[in-house]
Design a protein around this motif. Structure first.
Motif, short mmCIF file in Angstrom:
data_model
loop_
_atom_site.label_atom_id
_atom_site.label_comp_id
_atom_site.label_asym_id
_atom_site.label_seq_id
_atom_site.Cartn_x
_atom_site.Cartn_y
_atom_site.Cartn_z
N TYR A 1 -7.96 -5.74 -2.02
CA TYR A 1 -7.72 -4.44 -1.40
C TYR A 1 -9.02 -3.77 -0.97
O TYR A 1 -10.09 -3.99 -1.55
CB TYR A 1 -6.95 -3.52 -2.36
N HIS B 1 0.85 -1.19 0.00
CA HIS B 1 0.00 0.00 0.00
C HIS B 1 0.89 1.23 0.00
O HIS B 1 1.74 1.41 0.89
CB HIS B 1 -0.91 -0.03 1.24
N SER C 1 -11.47 -0.63 -0.75
CA SER C 1 -11.73 0.46 -1.70
C SER C 1 -13.03 1.17 -1.35
O SER C 1 -13.73 0.78 -0.41
CB SER C 1 -11.79 -0.10 -3.12
N ASN D 1 -3.56 3.12 -9.13
CA ASN D 1 -4.86 2.78 -8.55
C ASN D 1 -5.38 1.57 -9.31
O ASN D 1 -5.77 1.69 -10.47
CB ASN D 1 -5.84 3.95 -8.69
N VAL E 1 -1.49 1.15 -4.93
CA VAL E 1 -0.62 0.01 -4.66
C VAL E 1 0.72 0.28 -5.32
O VAL E 1 0.79 0.95 -6.36
CB VAL E 1 -1.21 -1.31 -5.19
N HIS F 1 -12.13 -5.20 -3.08
CA HIS F 1 -12.05 -5.57 -4.48
C HIS F 1 -11.03 -6.70 -4.62
O HIS F 1 -10.03 -6.73 -3.90
CB HIS F 1 -11.60 -4.39 -5.35
N MET G 1 -4.28 -3.92 1.85
CA MET G 1 -4.31 -4.91 0.76
C MET G 1 -3.48 -6.13 1.13
O MET G 1 -2.75 -6.16 2.12
CB MET G 1 -3.76 -4.30 -0.54
N SER H 1 -7.06 2.24 -3.40
CA SER H 1 -6.67 1.01 -2.72
C SER H 1 -5.91 1.36 -1.45
O SER H 1 -4.93 2.10 -1.51
CB SER H 1 -5.80 0.14 -3.64
N GLU I 1 -11.36 -4.20 6.29
CA GLU I 1 -10.01 -3.95 5.80
C GLU I 1 -9.08 -5.04 6.31
O GLU I 1 -9.52 -6.02 6.91
CB GLU I 1 -9.51 -2.57 6.23
#
Length: 469
Positions: free
Chosen positions: A301, A248, A303, A278, A259, A310, A287, A284, A335
Protein backbone atom coordinates in the motif's frame (compact mmCIF):
# COMPACT_ATOMS: atom_id res chain seq x y z
CA UNK A 1 18.43 -82.24 -35.44
CA UNK A 2 17.80 -78.56 -34.96
CA UNK A 3 16.37 -78.26 -38.50
CA UNK A 4 14.01 -81.22 -38.00
CA UNK A 5 12.78 -79.83 -34.69
CA UNK A 6 12.07 -76.47 -36.26
CA UNK A 7 10.11 -78.12 -39.09
CA UNK A 8 8.02 -80.08 -36.55
CA UNK A 9 7.21 -76.83 -34.64
CA UNK A 10 6.27 -75.07 -37.85
CA UNK A 11 3.95 -77.90 -38.79
CA UNK A 12 1.80 -77.48 -35.69
CA UNK A 13 2.09 -73.63 -35.37
CA UNK A 14 -1.23 -71.74 -35.82
CA UNK A 15 -1.42 -69.46 -38.79
CA UNK A 16 -1.55 -65.72 -38.02
CA UNK A 17 -3.26 -64.86 -41.32
CA UNK A 18 -7.02 -64.68 -41.92
CA UNK A 19 -8.22 -68.02 -43.26
CA UNK A 20 -11.23 -67.07 -45.32
CA UNK A 21 -12.66 -64.13 -47.29
CA UNK A 22 -15.81 -64.18 -45.14
CA UNK A 23 -13.76 -63.37 -42.08
CA UNK A 24 -12.07 -60.55 -44.03
CA UNK A 25 -15.44 -59.03 -44.93
CA UNK A 26 -16.68 -59.37 -41.33
CA UNK A 27 -13.64 -57.62 -39.87
CA UNK A 28 -13.79 -54.83 -42.45
CA UNK A 29 -17.48 -54.21 -41.70
CA UNK A 30 -16.76 -53.87 -37.96
CA UNK A 31 -13.93 -51.41 -38.63
CA UNK A 32 -16.08 -49.27 -40.96
CA UNK A 33 -19.00 -49.12 -38.52
CA UNK A 34 -16.64 -48.28 -35.65
CA UNK A 35 -15.18 -45.37 -37.61
CA UNK A 36 -18.65 -44.12 -38.54
CA UNK A 37 -19.68 -44.30 -34.89
CA UNK A 38 -16.64 -42.26 -33.84
CA UNK A 39 -17.36 -39.65 -36.49
CA UNK A 40 -20.99 -39.36 -35.40
CA UNK A 41 -19.94 -38.92 -31.77
CA UNK A 42 -17.44 -36.23 -32.72
CA UNK A 43 -20.07 -34.44 -34.80
CA UNK A 44 -22.60 -34.62 -31.95
CA UNK A 45 -19.99 -33.29 -29.50
CA UNK A 46 -19.22 -30.43 -31.88
CA UNK A 47 -22.89 -29.48 -32.11
CA UNK A 48 -23.25 -29.52 -28.34
CA UNK A 49 -20.16 -27.31 -27.95
CA UNK A 50 -21.50 -24.83 -30.50
CA UNK A 51 -24.78 -24.53 -28.63
CA UNK A 52 -23.02 -23.68 -25.39
CA UNK A 53 -22.98 -19.99 -24.50
CA UNK A 54 -19.89 -17.83 -24.86
CA UNK A 55 -19.59 -17.80 -21.06
CA UNK A 56 -18.67 -21.50 -21.05
CA UNK A 57 -15.70 -21.42 -23.40
CA UNK A 58 -12.43 -22.89 -22.23
CA UNK A 59 -8.95 -21.55 -22.90
CA UNK A 60 -6.52 -23.70 -24.83
CA UNK A 61 -3.12 -22.53 -25.98
CA UNK A 62 -2.70 -22.31 -29.73
CA UNK A 63 0.92 -22.92 -30.65
CA UNK A 64 1.27 -20.58 -33.59
CA UNK A 65 2.58 -17.17 -34.51
CA UNK A 66 0.03 -15.34 -32.37
CA UNK A 67 2.44 -15.22 -29.44
CA UNK A 68 4.90 -13.35 -31.66
CA UNK A 69 2.17 -10.91 -32.68
CA UNK A 70 1.80 -9.85 -29.04
CA UNK A 71 5.23 -8.22 -29.25
CA UNK A 72 4.64 -6.27 -32.45
CA UNK A 73 5.28 -2.55 -31.83
CA UNK A 74 2.41 -0.34 -33.02
CA UNK A 75 2.61 3.42 -33.31
CA UNK A 76 0.02 6.17 -32.81
CA UNK A 77 -0.17 9.45 -34.70
CA UNK A 78 -2.76 11.67 -33.04
CA UNK A 79 -2.75 15.23 -34.35
CA UNK A 80 -3.58 18.07 -31.96
CA UNK A 81 -6.40 20.15 -33.50
CA UNK A 82 -5.65 23.77 -34.43
CA UNK A 83 -6.10 26.22 -31.53
CA UNK A 84 -9.41 28.00 -31.19
CA UNK A 85 -9.42 31.62 -32.31
CA UNK A 86 -8.93 34.19 -29.55
CA UNK A 87 -9.87 37.83 -29.60
CA UNK A 88 -6.97 40.25 -30.29
CA UNK A 89 -7.44 41.71 -26.80
CA UNK A 90 -7.17 38.27 -25.12
CA UNK A 91 -4.13 37.34 -27.21
CA UNK A 92 -2.40 40.59 -26.27
CA UNK A 93 -3.26 40.29 -22.60
CA UNK A 94 -1.82 36.83 -22.03
CA UNK A 95 -0.21 34.55 -24.61
CA UNK A 96 -1.71 31.07 -24.51
CA UNK A 97 0.63 28.19 -23.85
CA UNK A 98 0.69 25.42 -26.46
CA UNK A 99 -1.96 22.74 -25.99
CA UNK A 100 -0.66 19.23 -25.25
CA UNK A 101 -2.23 15.83 -25.79
CA UNK A 102 -2.68 15.53 -22.02
CA UNK A 103 -4.61 18.83 -22.04
CA UNK A 104 -6.80 17.46 -24.81
CA UNK A 105 -7.34 14.24 -22.87
CA UNK A 106 -8.47 16.13 -19.74
CA UNK A 107 -10.70 18.52 -21.73
CA UNK A 108 -14.17 16.98 -21.90
CA UNK A 109 -14.99 19.28 -24.82
CA UNK A 110 -11.91 18.36 -26.83
CA UNK A 111 -12.27 17.50 -30.51
CA UNK A 112 -10.19 14.40 -29.73
CA UNK A 113 -12.65 13.12 -27.13
CA UNK A 114 -13.90 10.34 -29.37
CA UNK A 115 -10.34 9.11 -29.92
CA UNK A 116 -9.60 8.77 -26.22
CA UNK A 117 -13.12 7.55 -25.38
CA UNK A 118 -14.65 5.85 -28.47
CA UNK A 119 -18.46 5.88 -28.59
CA UNK A 120 -20.84 2.95 -28.16
CA UNK A 121 -20.85 2.11 -31.88
CA UNK A 122 -17.39 0.58 -31.48
CA UNK A 123 -18.16 -1.30 -28.25
CA UNK A 124 -16.72 -4.76 -27.55
CA UNK A 125 -19.87 -6.88 -27.52
CA UNK A 126 -19.69 -10.65 -26.80
CA UNK A 127 -23.23 -11.02 -28.16
CA UNK A 128 -21.98 -10.00 -31.59
CA UNK A 129 -21.93 -12.96 -33.95
CA UNK A 130 -19.03 -11.58 -35.99
CA UNK A 131 -16.35 -14.24 -35.54
CA UNK A 132 -13.71 -11.83 -36.87
CA UNK A 133 -14.05 -9.84 -33.63
CA UNK A 134 -14.32 -12.76 -31.21
CA UNK A 135 -11.68 -12.78 -28.44
CA UNK A 136 -10.15 -9.50 -29.63
CA UNK A 137 -9.32 -6.81 -27.08
CA UNK A 138 -9.71 -3.15 -28.10
CA UNK A 139 -8.10 -0.94 -25.42
CA UNK A 140 -10.28 1.99 -24.28
CA UNK A 141 -13.42 0.93 -26.16
CA UNK A 142 -16.65 0.46 -24.24
CA UNK A 143 -16.69 -3.18 -23.04
CA UNK A 144 -20.09 -4.84 -22.66
CA UNK A 145 -20.98 -7.84 -20.53
CA UNK A 146 -22.99 -10.82 -21.78
CA UNK A 147 -26.22 -8.90 -21.10
CA UNK A 148 -25.12 -5.91 -23.19
CA UNK A 149 -24.32 -3.51 -20.34
CA UNK A 150 -20.96 -1.70 -19.85
CA UNK A 151 -18.70 -3.61 -17.45
CA UNK A 152 -18.29 -1.86 -14.09
CA UNK A 153 -15.11 -3.25 -12.49
CA UNK A 154 -12.76 -0.29 -12.13
CA UNK A 155 -9.51 -0.35 -10.16
CA UNK A 156 -9.97 -4.09 -9.85
CA UNK A 157 -8.20 -7.41 -10.05
CA UNK A 158 -8.83 -10.96 -11.20
CA UNK A 159 -9.00 -14.23 -9.27
CA UNK A 160 -8.51 -17.46 -11.25
CA UNK A 161 -10.28 -20.51 -9.82
CA UNK A 162 -8.34 -23.57 -10.98
CA UNK A 163 -11.01 -26.11 -9.99
CA UNK A 164 -13.60 -24.58 -12.33
CA UNK A 165 -11.16 -22.89 -14.74
CA UNK A 166 -13.07 -19.66 -14.24
CA UNK A 167 -11.83 -16.09 -13.99
CA UNK A 168 -13.53 -13.71 -11.54
CA UNK A 169 -13.07 -9.97 -12.13
CA UNK A 170 -13.74 -7.71 -9.12
CA UNK A 171 -13.79 -3.93 -9.28
CA UNK A 172 -15.43 -0.66 -8.28
CA UNK A 173 -19.02 -0.43 -9.52
CA UNK A 174 -19.21 3.22 -10.57
CA UNK A 175 -22.54 3.32 -12.40
CA UNK A 176 -23.64 6.62 -10.88
CA UNK A 177 -23.35 10.37 -11.53
CA UNK A 178 -19.97 12.05 -11.10
CA UNK A 179 -19.77 15.06 -8.77
CA UNK A 180 -17.37 16.95 -6.49
CA UNK A 181 -17.95 16.70 -2.74
CA UNK A 182 -16.66 20.28 -2.38
CA UNK A 183 -15.07 22.91 -4.59
CA UNK A 184 -11.53 21.55 -4.34
CA UNK A 185 -12.54 17.92 -3.94
CA UNK A 186 -11.69 15.22 -6.44
CA UNK A 187 -14.29 13.89 -8.85
CA UNK A 188 -16.18 11.00 -7.31
CA UNK A 189 -19.20 8.70 -7.50
CA UNK A 190 -21.24 7.57 -4.52
CA UNK A 191 -20.20 4.12 -3.32
CA UNK A 192 -22.40 1.47 -4.91
CA UNK A 193 -20.23 -1.53 -4.10
CA UNK A 194 -17.87 -4.08 -5.59
CA UNK A 195 -18.96 -5.66 -8.85
CA UNK A 196 -18.03 -9.22 -9.87
CA UNK A 197 -17.90 -10.73 -13.36
CA UNK A 198 -17.06 -14.30 -14.37
CA UNK A 199 -15.53 -15.61 -17.59
CA UNK A 200 -13.94 -18.70 -19.13
CA UNK A 201 -12.05 -16.86 -21.86
CA UNK A 202 -11.23 -13.39 -20.40
CA UNK A 203 -13.31 -11.77 -23.15
CA UNK A 204 -16.99 -12.54 -22.54
CA UNK A 205 -17.91 -11.56 -18.97
CA UNK A 206 -21.09 -12.52 -17.12
CA UNK A 207 -22.30 -10.05 -14.49
CA UNK A 208 -22.45 -11.83 -11.13
CA UNK A 209 -23.88 -8.73 -9.43
CA UNK A 210 -22.77 -6.54 -6.54
CA UNK A 211 -20.90 -8.87 -4.19
CA UNK A 212 -20.19 -6.22 -1.52
CA UNK A 213 -22.87 -3.54 -1.36
CA UNK A 214 -22.75 0.01 -0.01
CA UNK A 215 -24.54 1.05 3.17
CA UNK A 216 -27.36 3.46 2.37
CA UNK A 217 -28.41 4.74 5.80
CA UNK A 218 -25.74 4.28 8.48
CA UNK A 219 -23.42 7.27 8.03
CA UNK A 220 -20.94 5.82 10.53
CA UNK A 221 -20.38 2.68 8.43
CA UNK A 222 -17.20 2.37 6.35
CA UNK A 223 -19.27 1.45 3.31
CA UNK A 224 -21.67 4.38 3.56
CA UNK A 225 -22.35 5.70 0.07
CA UNK A 226 -20.69 9.08 0.76
CA UNK A 227 -17.37 7.42 1.67
CA UNK A 228 -14.73 5.90 -0.60
CA UNK A 229 -14.23 2.26 -1.64
CA UNK A 230 -11.40 1.67 -4.11
CA UNK A 231 -9.14 -1.02 -5.63
CA UNK A 232 -10.78 -4.23 -4.31
CA UNK A 233 -8.66 -7.39 -4.62
CA UNK A 234 -9.73 -10.95 -3.74
CA UNK A 235 -7.52 -13.92 -2.78
CA UNK A 236 -8.54 -17.48 -1.90
CA UNK A 237 -7.34 -19.08 1.33
CA UNK A 238 -6.94 -22.85 0.89
CA UNK A 239 -6.74 -23.55 4.63
CA UNK A 240 -9.97 -21.78 5.57
CA UNK A 241 -11.77 -22.25 2.25
CA UNK A 242 -12.68 -18.55 2.33
CA UNK A 243 -12.47 -15.84 -0.31
CA UNK A 244 -10.97 -12.72 1.27
CA UNK A 245 -11.36 -9.22 -0.15
CA UNK A 246 -9.07 -6.30 0.70
CA UNK A 247 -9.81 -2.73 -0.40
CA UNK A 248 -8.96 0.93 0.18
CA UNK A 249 -11.46 2.53 2.56
CA UNK A 250 -11.60 6.29 3.01
CA UNK A 251 -13.86 9.17 3.97
CA UNK A 252 -15.07 11.86 1.62
CA UNK A 253 -11.93 13.98 2.25
CA UNK A 254 -9.48 11.06 1.94
CA UNK A 255 -8.30 11.51 5.54
CA UNK A 256 -9.20 8.07 6.93
CA UNK A 257 -6.63 6.30 4.68
CA UNK A 258 -7.39 2.73 5.75
CA UNK A 259 -7.80 -0.79 4.39
CA UNK A 260 -11.02 -2.76 4.65
CA UNK A 261 -11.49 -6.53 4.84
CA UNK A 262 -14.46 -8.68 3.76
CA UNK A 263 -14.92 -12.46 3.48
CA UNK A 264 -17.16 -14.94 1.66
CA UNK A 265 -17.63 -18.69 1.21
CA UNK A 266 -18.07 -18.24 -2.53
CA UNK A 267 -16.24 -16.27 -5.22
CA UNK A 268 -19.53 -14.68 -6.28
CA UNK A 269 -20.31 -13.55 -2.73
CA UNK A 270 -22.04 -12.13 -0.92
CA UNK A 271 -19.03 -10.84 1.04
CA UNK A 272 -19.43 -9.96 4.70
CA UNK A 273 -17.61 -6.78 5.65
CA UNK A 274 -15.47 -7.24 8.77
CA UNK A 275 -13.60 -4.04 9.66
CA UNK A 276 -11.14 -1.34 8.56
CA UNK A 277 -7.79 -0.36 10.01
CA UNK A 278 -4.57 1.54 9.39
CA UNK A 279 -2.21 -1.36 8.66
CA UNK A 280 0.90 -1.43 10.83
CA UNK A 281 -0.37 1.85 12.31
CA UNK A 282 0.17 3.78 9.05
CA UNK A 283 -2.17 5.44 6.58
CA UNK A 284 -2.97 3.36 3.51
CA UNK A 285 -4.39 4.51 0.19
CA UNK A 286 -3.83 2.78 -3.18
CA UNK A 287 -3.18 -0.88 -2.38
CA UNK A 288 -3.10 -4.42 -3.68
CA UNK A 289 -2.81 -7.97 -2.35
CA UNK A 290 -0.34 -10.47 -3.82
CA UNK A 291 -0.44 -14.23 -3.14
CA UNK A 292 2.90 -16.00 -3.52
CA UNK A 293 3.56 -19.56 -4.71
CA UNK A 294 3.92 -20.81 -1.12
CA UNK A 295 0.45 -19.55 -0.18
CA UNK A 296 1.66 -16.53 1.79
CA UNK A 297 -0.25 -13.36 0.87
CA UNK A 298 1.11 -9.82 1.13
CA UNK A 299 -0.48 -6.39 1.47
CA UNK A 300 1.20 -3.57 -0.49
CA UNK A 301 0.00 0.00 0.00
CA UNK A 302 0.94 3.64 -0.54
CA UNK A 303 1.69 5.47 2.70
CA UNK A 304 3.24 8.60 4.23
CA UNK A 305 1.29 10.93 1.92
CA UNK A 306 1.99 8.53 -0.96
CA UNK A 307 5.73 9.20 -0.71
CA UNK A 308 6.55 5.49 -0.23
CA UNK A 309 5.11 1.99 -0.37
CA UNK A 310 4.78 -0.42 2.55
CA UNK A 311 4.71 -4.20 2.19
CA UNK A 312 4.06 -6.97 4.71
CA UNK A 313 2.68 -10.52 4.93
CA UNK A 314 -0.88 -11.30 5.98
CA UNK A 315 -1.74 -13.75 8.74
CA UNK A 316 -2.53 -17.37 7.85
CA UNK A 317 -6.24 -16.69 7.43
CA UNK A 318 -5.57 -13.53 5.31
CA UNK A 319 -7.86 -11.52 7.59
CA UNK A 320 -5.19 -9.23 9.05
CA UNK A 321 -1.59 -8.16 8.62
CA UNK A 322 1.27 -9.50 10.72
CA UNK A 323 3.63 -7.18 12.58
CA UNK A 324 6.30 -7.50 9.87
CA UNK A 325 6.52 -4.57 7.44
CA UNK A 326 9.13 -3.00 5.14
CA UNK A 327 9.26 0.44 3.55
CA UNK A 328 10.06 0.30 -0.16
CA UNK A 329 10.50 2.91 -2.93
CA UNK A 330 10.96 5.52 -0.22
CA UNK A 331 10.65 9.08 -1.50
CA UNK A 332 9.62 7.98 -5.00
CA UNK A 333 5.93 8.97 -4.65
CA UNK A 334 4.44 5.89 -6.31
CA UNK A 335 0.95 4.42 -6.07
CA UNK A 336 -1.32 1.83 -7.75
CA UNK A 337 1.05 -1.12 -7.15
CA UNK A 338 0.53 -4.24 -9.30
CA UNK A 339 2.76 -7.22 -8.41
CA UNK A 340 3.58 -10.41 -10.27
CA UNK A 341 6.27 -13.09 -10.22
CA UNK A 342 8.33 -14.59 -13.03
CA UNK A 343 11.01 -17.29 -12.75
CA UNK A 344 11.55 -16.63 -9.05
CA UNK A 345 11.87 -12.85 -9.40
CA UNK A 346 9.26 -10.38 -8.14
CA UNK A 347 8.15 -7.53 -10.39
CA UNK A 348 5.88 -4.56 -9.78
CA UNK A 349 4.32 -1.85 -11.95
CA UNK A 350 3.52 1.45 -10.21
CA UNK A 351 2.02 4.80 -11.13
CA UNK A 352 2.97 8.36 -10.23
CA UNK A 353 0.71 10.45 -7.99
CA UNK A 354 -1.18 12.93 -10.19
CA UNK A 355 -4.81 12.39 -9.22
CA UNK A 356 -7.02 11.46 -12.19
CA UNK A 357 -4.44 12.75 -14.71
CA UNK A 358 -2.37 10.03 -16.43
CA UNK A 359 1.36 9.75 -15.79
CA UNK A 360 4.40 7.55 -16.44
CA UNK A 361 4.42 3.95 -15.21
CA UNK A 362 7.59 2.46 -13.76
CA UNK A 363 8.63 -1.17 -13.44
CA UNK A 364 10.49 -2.47 -10.38
CA UNK A 365 12.13 -5.79 -9.52
CA UNK A 366 13.34 -7.64 -6.40
CA UNK A 367 14.86 -11.00 -5.53
CA UNK A 368 12.86 -11.02 -2.26
CA UNK A 369 9.33 -9.70 -2.07
CA UNK A 370 10.24 -7.76 1.08
CA UNK A 371 12.95 -5.95 -0.86
CA UNK A 372 15.16 -4.23 -1.61
CA UNK A 373 13.32 -3.20 -4.77
CA UNK A 374 15.18 -1.74 -7.74
CA UNK A 375 13.56 0.63 -10.26
CA UNK A 376 13.94 -0.51 -13.86
CA UNK A 377 12.29 2.24 -15.89
CA UNK A 378 9.25 2.83 -18.08
CA UNK A 379 7.94 -0.52 -19.42
CA UNK A 380 5.70 0.96 -22.13
CA UNK A 381 6.59 0.21 -25.76
CA UNK A 382 4.84 1.59 -28.83
CA UNK A 383 2.19 4.23 -29.32
CA UNK A 384 4.16 7.47 -29.30
CA UNK A 385 6.22 9.40 -26.76
CA UNK A 386 3.18 10.92 -25.07
CA UNK A 387 1.47 7.53 -24.95
CA UNK A 388 4.50 6.02 -23.24
CA UNK A 389 4.83 8.90 -20.77
CA UNK A 390 1.15 8.59 -19.77
CA UNK A 391 0.92 4.77 -19.66
CA UNK A 392 -1.33 4.99 -22.73
CA UNK A 393 -3.47 7.56 -20.86
CA UNK A 394 -4.27 4.95 -18.19
CA UNK A 395 -3.25 3.79 -14.72
CA UNK A 396 -2.33 0.21 -13.86
CA UNK A 397 -4.36 -1.85 -11.41
CA UNK A 398 -3.36 -5.54 -11.83
CA UNK A 399 -1.03 -7.90 -13.70
CA UNK A 400 -2.65 -11.23 -14.59
CA UNK A 401 -0.55 -14.37 -15.25
CA UNK A 402 -1.96 -16.37 -18.14
CA UNK A 403 -2.62 -20.10 -17.61
CA UNK A 404 -0.65 -22.16 -20.10
CA UNK A 405 1.51 -19.19 -21.16
CA UNK A 406 4.22 -18.78 -18.50
CA UNK A 407 6.05 -16.04 -20.42
CA UNK A 408 3.06 -13.75 -20.86
CA UNK A 409 0.85 -11.61 -18.64
CA UNK A 410 -1.98 -9.13 -19.10
CA UNK A 411 -1.34 -5.61 -17.85
CA UNK A 412 -4.71 -4.30 -16.67
CA UNK A 413 -5.22 -0.56 -16.44
CA UNK A 414 -8.02 2.01 -16.17
CA UNK A 415 -8.35 4.98 -18.50
CA UNK A 416 -10.07 7.26 -16.02
CA UNK A 417 -12.71 9.71 -17.23
CA UNK A 418 -12.91 12.33 -14.44
CA UNK A 419 -15.78 14.08 -16.22
CA UNK A 420 -17.87 10.90 -16.08
CA UNK A 421 -16.21 8.21 -13.95
CA UNK A 422 -18.69 5.48 -14.84
CA UNK A 423 -17.53 5.87 -18.45
CA UNK A 424 -13.89 5.15 -17.52
CA UNK A 425 -12.42 2.55 -19.85
CA UNK A 426 -10.24 -0.55 -19.56
CA UNK A 427 -6.82 -0.75 -21.19
CA UNK A 428 -5.62 -4.36 -21.27
CA UNK A 429 -2.30 -5.02 -23.00
CA UNK A 430 0.20 -7.88 -23.29
CA UNK A 431 3.16 -7.80 -20.90
CA UNK A 432 6.34 -9.87 -21.18
CA UNK A 433 9.48 -10.21 -19.09
CA UNK A 434 12.64 -10.75 -21.13
CA UNK A 435 15.00 -9.12 -23.54
CA UNK A 436 17.80 -6.65 -23.00
CA UNK A 437 18.44 -5.61 -19.42
CA UNK A 438 17.59 -2.12 -18.24
CA UNK A 439 20.15 -0.29 -16.13
CA UNK A 440 18.45 0.90 -12.92
CA UNK A 441 18.17 4.64 -12.28
CA UNK A 442 20.46 4.36 -9.26
CA UNK A 443 22.71 1.48 -10.18
CA UNK A 444 24.78 0.12 -7.32
CA UNK A 445 27.41 -2.58 -7.66
CA UNK A 446 26.08 -5.96 -6.59
CA UNK A 447 22.57 -5.58 -7.95
CA UNK A 448 21.72 -7.67 -11.01
CA UNK A 449 20.85 -6.16 -14.37
CA UNK A 450 17.22 -7.21 -14.47
CA UNK A 451 15.50 -8.39 -17.64
CA UNK A 452 13.32 -5.80 -19.30
CA UNK A 453 9.60 -5.61 -18.51
CA UNK A 454 7.70 -4.71 -21.68
CA UNK A 455 4.08 -3.61 -22.11
CA UNK A 456 3.18 -3.52 -25.81
CA UNK A 457 0.67 -1.05 -27.21
CA UNK A 458 -1.97 -2.48 -29.56
CA UNK A 459 -5.10 -0.90 -31.00
CA UNK A 460 -6.47 -4.43 -31.38
CA UNK A 461 -5.04 -7.73 -30.17
CA UNK A 462 -5.96 -11.20 -28.98
CA UNK A 463 -4.46 -13.89 -26.82
CA UNK A 464 -2.86 -16.96 -28.44
CA UNK A 465 -5.80 -19.11 -27.37
CA UNK A 466 -8.31 -21.07 -29.39
CA UNK A 467 -11.87 -22.15 -28.68
CA UNK A 468 -13.07 -25.72 -28.40
CA UNK A 469 -15.88 -26.15 -30.91
Amino acid sequence: MKGAEMRMRSKYRKSTSLVCNGCNRCTLTIVVWSLMGCLLLLHFYSLVRQKKSFGELHLHVSHNSLSHELEVVEEENIQIPPPRKRSPRAAKRKPKKPTTLVDEFLDENSQLRNIFFPNERTAIDPRNGDRNETLYFHPARIWLDTEGNPIQAHGGGILYDESTQTFYWYGEYKDGPTYHAHQKGAARVDVIGVGCYSSKDLWAWKNEGIVLAAEENDETHDLHKLNVLERPKVVYNEKSGKYVMWMHIDDVNYTKAAVGVAVSDYPTGPFDYLYSKNPHGFESRDMTVFKDDDGVAYLVYSSEDNSELHIGPLKEDYLDVTNEMRRILVGQHREAPALFKYQGTYYMITSGCTGWAPNEALAHAAESIMGPWETLGNPCIGGNKVFRLTTYFAQGTFVLPLPGLPDYFIFMADRWNPADLRDSRYVWLPLKVGGAADEPFEFRFGFPLWSRVSIYWHKKWRLPYKRIE
